[in-house]
Design a protein around this motif. Structure first.
Motif: not given
Length: 145
Positions: A29-53
């Motif tokens: 988590l702390f090495d990743s870029d974390v994004y939340i997805a919102k609809i009408d100001n409600e958090t409905v999703g999340v994803f974490c992206l980690l670069p390998h190279d």
């Protein structure tokens, strides 16, 4: 759907839909870029992206709230991940999932990802307790776009 990159106040309730424990989530988590997805100001999703190279980006976690699943939000998030990868000049996006997680595999394949590698004993080496899905012990399947 609106995306927001976050650096704290992580939605562990959503992250735990895609990973077994908070300890496992915290390994990336702390090495990743974390994004939340919102609809009408409600958090409905999340994803974490980690670069390998410089060329490879891994989706470490992607989850949609239970009440919002099967409504296209996950596929929309995958499209946004691909835009983020293109902007970052990544050539490959990878994601790992259990080989018996048929729902997850179907989701990734529906979004144009293909199987390319099977890592035996991944969960046995990563977790103290075996992981089961639908009474089948999980292995590790890598899916690449």
């Amino acid at each position: 759907m609106k995306l927001e990159k976050i650096e704290n106040n992580y939605p562990y309730d959503l992250l735990l839909l895609a990973d077994e424990t908070i300890e496992a989530i915290n390994t990336y988590l702390f090495d990743s870029d974390v994004y939340i997805a919102k609809i009408d100001n409600e958090t409905v999703g999340v994803f974490c992206l980690l670069p390998h190279d410089e060329e490879t980006l891994e989706i470490m976690n992607i989850a949609v709230s239970l009440e919002r699943q099967n409504k296209g939000i996950g596929s929309n998030m995958m499209s946004e991940i691909e835009k983020i990868a293109r902007k970052g000049k990544y050539k490959t996006i990878i994601v790992g999932t259990a080989d018996c997680g048929l729902k997850q595999i179907h989701f990734y394949e529906k979004n144009a990802y293909v199987r390319y590698d099977l890592r035996k004993n991944y969960f046995l080496e990563k977790f103290d307790e075996p992981i089961f899905e639908k009474r089948i012990q999980d292995l590790k399947l890598k899916i690449q776009n």
